[in-house]
Design an enzyme around this catalytic site. Sequence first.
Site, PDB file in Angstrom:
ATOM      1  N   ASP A  69      18.813  42.139  42.251  1.00 51.29           N
ATOM      2  CA  ASP A  69      18.724  43.590  42.406  1.00 51.29           C
ATOM      3  C   ASP A  69      18.369  43.900  43.854  1.00 51.29           C
ATOM      4  O   ASP A  69      17.204  43.966  44.228  1.00 51.29           O
ATOM      5  CB  ASP A  69      17.678  44.157  41.451  1.00 51.29           C
ATOM      6  CG  ASP A  69      17.819  45.658  41.275  1.00 51.29           C
ATOM      7  OD1 ASP A  69      18.638  46.271  41.987  1.00 51.29           O
ATOM      8  OD2 ASP A  69      17.116  46.222  40.415  1.00 51.29           O
ATOM      9  N   ALA A  70      19.407  44.063  44.674  1.00 53.68           N
ATOM     10  CA  ALA A  70      19.216  44.300  46.104  1.00 53.68           C
ATOM     11  C   ALA A  70      19.851  45.601  46.578  1.00 53.68           C
ATOM     12  O   ALA A  70      19.550  46.078  47.663  1.00 53.68           O
ATOM     13  CB  ALA A  70      19.782  43.134  46.913  1.00 53.68           C
ATOM     14  N   LYS A  71      20.761  46.158  45.779  1.00 54.75           N
ATOM     15  CA  LYS A  71      21.398  47.453  46.051  1.00 54.75           C
ATOM     16  C   LYS A  71      21.913  47.558  47.485  1.00 54.75           C
ATOM     17  O   LYS A  71      21.641  48.525  48.198  1.00 54.75           O
ATOM     18  CB  LYS A  71      20.440  48.597  45.727  1.00 54.75           C
ATOM     19  CG  LYS A  71      20.024  48.637  44.253  1.00 54.75           C
ATOM     20  CD  LYS A  71      19.134  49.817  43.948  1.00 54.75           C
ATOM     21  CE  LYS A  71      18.758  49.865  42.476  1.00 54.75           C
ATOM     22  NZ  LYS A  71      17.842  48.771  42.072  1.00 54.75           N
ATOM     23  N   ARG A  72      22.696  46.587  47.888  1.00 49.39           N
ATOM     24  CA  ARG A  72      23.268  46.592  49.229  1.00 49.39           C
ATOM     25  C   ARG A  72      24.474  47.530  49.299  1.00 49.39           C
ATOM     26  O   ARG A  72      25.095  47.849  48.291  1.00 49.39           O
ATOM     27  CB  ARG A  72      23.683  45.175  49.632  1.00 49.39           C
ATOM     28  CG  ARG A  72      22.515  44.196  49.757  1.00 49.39           C
ATOM     29  CD  ARG A  72      21.525  44.649  50.806  1.00 49.39           C
ATOM     30  NE  ARG A  72      20.531  43.632  51.107  1.00 49.39           N
ATOM     31  CZ  ARG A  72      19.231  43.764  50.910  1.00 49.39           C
ATOM     32  NH1 ARG A  72      18.762  44.877  50.389  1.00 49.39           N
ATOM     33  NH2 ARG A  72      18.395  42.806  51.239  1.00 49.39           N
TER      34      ARG A  72
ATOM     35  N   THR B 180      23.514  43.724  42.829  1.00 54.85           N
ATOM     36  CA  THR B 180      23.729  45.162  42.711  1.00 54.85           C
ATOM     37  C   THR B 180      24.134  45.735  44.066  1.00 54.85           C
ATOM     38  O   THR B 180      23.625  45.323  45.114  1.00 54.85           O
ATOM     39  CB  THR B 180      22.465  45.886  42.214  1.00 54.85           C
ATOM     40  OG1 THR B 180      21.370  45.594  43.091  1.00 54.85           O
ATOM     41  CG2 THR B 180      22.110  45.466  40.799  1.00 54.85           C
TER      42      THR B 180
END
Length: 288
Positions: free
Chosen positions: A92-95, A122
């Site tokens: 879960d890093a939402k790059r 993510t």
Amino acid sequence: MHFGDQLAHAIAKTGPLCVGLDPHSGRIPALFGEGLPGVEAFFMAVLDRLAGKASIIKPQIAFFERHGPDGLALMARLCAHAKTRKLLVLMDAKRGDIGSTASAYAAAYLGPNAWVWCDAITVNPYMGMDTLEPFLSVADDNDKGVIVLVRTSNPGAADFEDLMIEKNTLYQHIAQTLAPFARERKGPQSGWSSLMVVVGATAPHEAQRLRHILPHSPFLVPGYGAQGGSAKDAVIAARDGQGVVVNSSRGVLYPQNADQATTLKDWETLFDAALARTHKDIMRALEG
């Protein structure tokens, strides 16, 4: 093996529960020690207890990143250990950034020389498809997955994601744009795509709409439990027991009185009970 097939196999084996690795300050039992060594000892124990009972984890990189390089190195060790325990790792890093930067992020997390082991990551779609395509390309080459934010679980999601554009909401436009990319990436065994989407348990009606738009995409479902989403809401978009991955962090990691445990055996008893309770709640909803 194709990521969609790996995910379907994991769900068939132990159910759709995904345990989030969120090291909250002050919640880790003192018996594991203090500081980062205590965090590491705690989560290594968690991973060992999950083996055979849950098949998917989701490290939230922010909780490790705030500790600087040592925290990130710790997370990398946890992910490597998770791999040895045959757990799928959803990072879960939402790059999300312009093409060349996205390519660097994709290589860093999904490439053959990635600095940390993960099976999927993510990503944020709001700068456009050219920011997602590098992730999809690298994922395709390495049997990895890409998890795109579509309808999130936070209260402020409606500020932007529910905005109407012509006759549809923004989240519906995003899903419609993703649909052909998801269809192209169906697994040969399961039919589930390596392009996942985030759809919160706090938005069950939206999840039903999105399942019609994205019939092949597995949904990563945050918002169950502490954020108010029920198990029924979390699995509403499931098909034949597949297609959803339900995240639970605090409900599994930090059961009542676990922080007061003074022996490893006492903690294991409390943790195992919380894990079993969460698993049963989700499976009952899935089967009902």
